[in-house]
Design an enzyme around this catalytic site. Structure first.
Site: not given
Ligand code: BGC
Length: 727
Positions: A267-269
């Site tokens: 996932s992106d942060w």
């Protein structure tokens, strides 16, 4: 059972995990490891931490992680599974917010690298930054940004590969390949349709399947095929109502089933919003805790496993995918450590410089460049050109070796501050000319204009800082630089403008300037590269990887959609407006004339093309032409082929079909012959769930840009179906 079979069976049974460790098959090795792992160990691998302390959140990163880094996933000593140590990004090894940043080599922006149209340079740049990542103790690089430039105001365009799926996919794919040649994992990101920063975690992107497949998804597909990244990073936005990081269609159907992606989705942060939906729909690893609201893939995932809402098989698959990517890229056999003292910065600066030298696009030249040897006085104005060149802000920010020579510019907080690479175009030019160079910072218009009037030549450096999380308000150069350029060009007809911008800008002063160079964000040795092009030591060969529109009115939307000042929960961004007709395709479709078209770029030499031919080859076509350097000096020309069905019916009048940059000595010719990927002749057929080529006559066009087509050939292409993978 024969004796031979019995022997085979017994030896198969004896094949333990340790024996498999020697097997070259990463799937078999990953399976063997998964079989040995406890549930707790598997859960450990699917949950990543931010590797930087955050006082405001009272967060301390786990021990073992590199300080000031993007991410960390602890290893499992018992099974010799290495920790995953993650760093941003595609321009070099970045540092997160710490007082003493990691100083590393910066490539020119990703958009600049794409402007080289030279995949070998993208590979070399990737190999270089991957080497710095490895020697800095990282084995996962969060690089490979390939979001298409639907929106020239997107604050992250500088990280990406422009507006065309073939060009972006090829260039970014090669960078990924280069990074991974260091036995580290690269991502490709941000999957998908994260094409603007405005409200990036809130916007819901509306896009139809055909447009999606023929635009952004195709760019990802090609980048993945070319680069084979270990990981795909899902993005912040929603797509058709669903968060990208829990979007079954994107992650499971398209990525894993249709394209056969064997790596893992991280996932992106702060991009995860659920446990079960995310896990069941295809997310394999939650990143950057504590950016998400909850630790979705920690205890909550264990509970979902116990309740049966997420199956044990799915956790095995998640674990397998992560391990497989690590094994396929040699992370087990090639452990990383902090060996930063061994980085060859001098050699790496040359890699960055070579990239920038081919990235610079000569947009206009009325006998002003290369700079005349006889000039006695040169005025250099603005852009801190006496000290440095600009870089883009946000998580991709690389801190320069020797520090930031221009302090206190840009916002204090993220994505600032503004960082300048200490490579002075002025000093680099001074060492190449007898002329006396005088610098003026451009803040006092009259003084600057006076200096320009008194000089033989004036060179204005204009900058546009862009960064992650914010889009540019418009396409104008900020801080009244248009007025400055206008004044300088009025004072001295021999005015050269050097642009350091994140992407396309308007040029209201264009008629007055004698020459214009687009230098993008030029990287660690950018000053040197710019000076070499100005002086003529290097013949410019960059071509625009994105359209420079003549006005905002030429864009599909007047303002960047989704501004949530009205606090709408999920502002819609309607990408069905342009669909797959991005950039030059939109301009073509609308019949408008941009300021500078996609594919455009001048040289100090000239190139002529002839003998355009095309034949069907397999399901696709082969295209050929002869390119000749018709000028008096050596340089590189660009063969660019476009294609369209003669009967029309595509998203736009034509698509880029193939390209090749060719170095040619003065007078030299070369025949360029390239295969066109059948997908570029096809359209996506939702009913058949695959690509379909309509039989009939196709036009192949070649020219100097998407707008300047100088030759056309036709070919009859047979009807064909290609399946969902395009192969
Ligand atoms: C960015 C990613 C980056 C991550 C880790 C996010 O804000 O969108 O591109 O890799 O942070 O720094």
């Amino acid at each position: 059972m024969s004796a031979k079979h019995a022997l085979l069976l017994s030896s198969a049974l004896l094949l333990s995990a340790s024996a498999l460790a020697a097997s070259p098959d990463p799937d078999a090795r990953a399976d063997a490891l998964v079989r040995e792992m406890s549930r707790a160990e598997k859960l450990q691998l699917v949950f990543g931490y931010f590797s930087t302390d955050m006082q405001d959140r009272n967060y301390k990163h786990p021990e073992g992680g590199m300080t000031g880094a993007a991410g960390y996933v602890p290893g499992i000593v018992r099974l010799q599974i290495p920790a995953q140590s993650e760093t941003d990004a595609g321009i070099g090894v970045a540092t997160q917010r710490i007082p003493h940043p990691r100083e590393r080599t910066a490539l020119p922006s990703g958009l600049a690298t794409t402007a080289t149209w030279n995949p070998d340079l993208a590979f070399a740049g990737g190999a270089m930054i991957g080497d710095e990542a490895r020697r800095s103790g990282f084995n996962v690089q969060l690089a490979g940004g390939v979001n298409l430039m639907r929106e020239p105001r997107n604050g992250r365009n500088f990280e990406y590969g422009g507006e065309d799926p073939l060009l972006a996919g090829t260039m970014v794919g090669n960078e990924i390949k280069g990074i991974q040649s260091n036995h580290i994992v690269s991502t490709v990101k941000h999957f998908a349709f994260n094409d603007q920063e405005t409200s990036r975690s809130k916007v819901d992107v509306k896009i139809d399947e055909v447009s999606a497949r023929q635009s952004d998804l195709l760019a990802f597909e090609l980048a993945i095929e070319t680069g084979d990244p270990g990981s795909v990073m899902c993005s912040y936005n929603r797509v058709n109502g669903l968060h990208a990081c829990e979007n079954e269609l994107l992650l499971t159907q398209v990525l894993k089933k249709d394209w056969g992606f064997k790596g893992y989705v991280m996932s992106d942060w702060g991009g995860v919003h659920s446990t079960e939906a995310a896990a069941n729909n295809g997310l394999d690893q939650e990143s950057g805790w504590p950016f998400d609201r909850s630790a979705y893939f920690k205890d909550a995932l264990e509970e979902s496993l116990l309740d049966g809402h997420v199956s044990a098989a799915r956790l095995d698959d998640m674990t397998h995918r992560i391990l497989r990517a690590m094994l396929a890229n040699g992370l087990f056999e090639n452990p990383v450590a902090d060996l930063s003292s061994t980085i060859d910065y001098a050699a790496h600066a040359k890699v960055s410089q070579a990239d920038e030298e081919e990235a610079i696009v000569l947009l206009k030249n009325q006998d002003a460049l290369p700079l005349a040897q006889g000039a006695k006085t040169i005025a250099i104005i603005g852009g801190h050109a006496d000290k440095a060149v600009l870089s883009g802000g946000g998580s991709a920010q690389v801190y320069p070796i020797g520090g930031n020579p221009v302090a206190n510019e840009g916002p204090n907080g993220f994505p600032g501050p503004m960082i300048w690479d200490p490579s002075s175009p002025l000093s680099a030019l001074q060492s190449r000319t007898q002329a006396k160079i005088t610098y003026n910072d451009g803040t006092n218009l009259q003084e600057a204009a006076q200096l320009a009037a008194q000089s033989d030549i004036a060179i204005v450096f204009a900058t546009q800082w862009t960064g992650e999380s914010i889009d540019a308000p418009d396409l104008n150069l900020p801080n009244s630089q248009d007025t400055l350029i206008e004044a300088i060009a009025t004072a001295n007809p021999k005015t050269v403008v050097v642009l350091e911008t994140g992407g396309p800008v308007l040029m209201p002063w264009l008629d007055k300037a004698a020459a214009v160079l687009e230098a993008w964000y030029p990287g660690s040795a950018g000053g040197e590269a710019i000076a070499r092009v100005l002086s003529g030591e290097v013949n410019p060969s960059g071509h625009l990887p994105a359209t420079f529109p003549a006005s905002i009115a030429q864009l599909p939307r007047a303002i960047v959609d989704g501004d949530i000042k009205d606090l709408a929960e999920h502002p819609r961004v309607d990408y069905t407006v342009e669909g797959a007709a991005i950039g030059y395709k939109w301009q073509d479709k609308k019949g408008t004339k941009p300021l500078f078209p996609f594919g455009y770029g001048l040289s100090y030499s000239s190139f002529a093309l002839s003998n355009l031919t095309t034949v069907q080859e397999g399901k696709g076509i082969r295209v050929s032409l002869t390119l000749r350097n018709s000028g008096a000096i050596d340089g590189s020309g660009l063969a660019q082929f476009y294609v369209a069905p003669s009967a029309g019916g595509w998203e736009a009048p034509k698509r880029l079909a193939a390209f090749k940059k060719v170095p040619l000595k003065a007078g030299e010719s070369q025949t360029v012959s390239l295969t066109v990927d059948p997908r570029l002749l096809a359209t996506w057929d939702s009913k058949a769930h695959g690509w379909k080529i309509k039989g009939g006559e196709y036009k192949v066009m070649a020219g100097n840009s998407a707008e300047d087509i100088v030759a056309t050939a036709t070919v009859h292409v047979a009807e064909a179906t290609l399946g969902a993978s395009g192969r």
